[in-house]
Design a protein around this motif. Structure first.
Motif, PDB file in Angstrom:
ATOM      1  N   THR A  12       0.837  -1.208   0.000  1.00  9.13           N
ATOM      2  CA  THR A  12       0.000   0.000   0.000  1.00  9.13           C
ATOM      3  C   THR A  12       0.870   1.255   0.000  1.00  9.13           C
ATOM      4  OG1 THR A  12      -0.169  -0.092   2.411  1.00  9.13           O
ATOM      5  CG2 THR A  12      -1.948  -1.079   1.137  1.00  9.13           C
ATOM      6  N   GLN A  13       2.022   1.194   0.636  1.00 14.99           N
ATOM      7  CA  GLN A  13       2.919   2.348   0.615  1.00 14.99           C
ATOM      8  C   GLN A  13       3.532   2.526  -0.767  1.00 14.99           C
ATOM      9  OE1 GLN A  13       5.771   1.832   3.752  1.00 14.99           O
ATOM     10  NE2 GLN A  13       4.426   2.726   5.314  1.00 14.99           N
ATOM     11  N   TYR A  15       2.149   1.606  -3.578  1.00 17.82           N
ATOM     12  CA  TYR A  15       1.051   2.097  -4.410  1.00 17.82           C
ATOM     13  C   TYR A  15       0.839   3.580  -4.157  1.00 17.82           C
ATOM     14  CZ  TYR A  15      -3.643   2.626  -6.316  1.00 17.82           C
ATOM     15  OH  TYR A  15      -4.724   3.053  -7.032  1.00 17.82           O
ATOM     16  N   SER A  16       0.914   3.995  -2.934  1.00 17.29           N
ATOM     17  CA  SER A  16       0.746   5.398  -2.573  1.00 17.29           C
ATOM     18  C   SER A  16       1.852   6.247  -3.191  1.00 17.29           C
ATOM     19  CB  SER A  16       0.750   5.535  -1.055  1.00 17.29           C
ATOM     20  OG  SER A  16       0.669   6.881  -0.690  1.00 17.29           O
ATOM     21  N   THR A  20       1.339   9.151  -5.971  1.00 17.87           N
ATOM     22  CA  THR A  20       1.851  10.494  -5.682  1.00 17.87           C
ATOM     23  C   THR A  20       2.755  10.978  -6.813  1.00 17.87           C
ATOM     24  OG1 THR A  20       1.767  10.034  -3.309  1.00 17.87           O
ATOM     25  CG2 THR A  20       3.120  11.897  -4.018  1.00 17.87           C
TER      26      THR A  20
END
Length: 105
Positions: A12-13, A15-16, A20
Motif C-alpha cells: 500500500t505504501q 502504491y501510494s 503520488t
C-alpha cells in the motif's frame, strides 16, 4: 542457518508512492501545457491587434483614394482640363454605315 528477513515496503505504501509520483507528473505536465497555451493565446492577441491596426490604415487609404477618384471623375474638373488643353466640344457627329465604302481604288 538462520535466514535474514528482508524488510520490504508494504504494497500500500508502494502504491501510494506511485500514485503520488503520477499525480505530481500530471500536475507538472498540465502546468507546462497551461504555460504553452497561455503564451500562444497572448501571441495571437498581439498579432490580431497588429492586423487590426493595418486594416484601419488600409481603410483610411481606401477612403482617400475613393475621394481622389470621385474628384477626378467630376464633370467640372474634366471641363476645366479640356479648356486648359484647348479642346473644343464636338458638334454633330456623322457615322458611316456598312454600305459606305471606306477605301476606293
Amino acid at each position: 542457518m538462520h535466514r535474514q528477513r528482508v524488510m520490504s515496503v508494504p504494497s500500500t505504501q508502494r502504491y501510494s508512492r506511485v500514485v503520488t509520483v503520477a499525480l505530481a507528473a500530471s500536475c507538472a505536465g498540465f502546468f507546462a501545457l497551461y504555460i504553452v497555451l497561455a503564451n500562444h493565446v497572448s501571441t495571437r492577441g498581439y498579432e490580431l491587434a497588429r492586423v487590426q491596426a493595418r486594416v484601419e490604415a488600409e481603410q483610411s487609404t481606401l477612403e482617400t483614394v475613393q475621394l481622389e477618384i470621385s474628384a477626378a471623375k467630376a464633370l467640372n474638373r474634366i471641363e476645366a482640363e479640356a479648356v486648359s488643353l484647348s479642346l473644343a466640344p464636338v458638334g454633330a457627329a456623322e457615322y458611316g454605315s456598312a454600305a459606305t465604302a471606306v477605301a476606293t481604288r
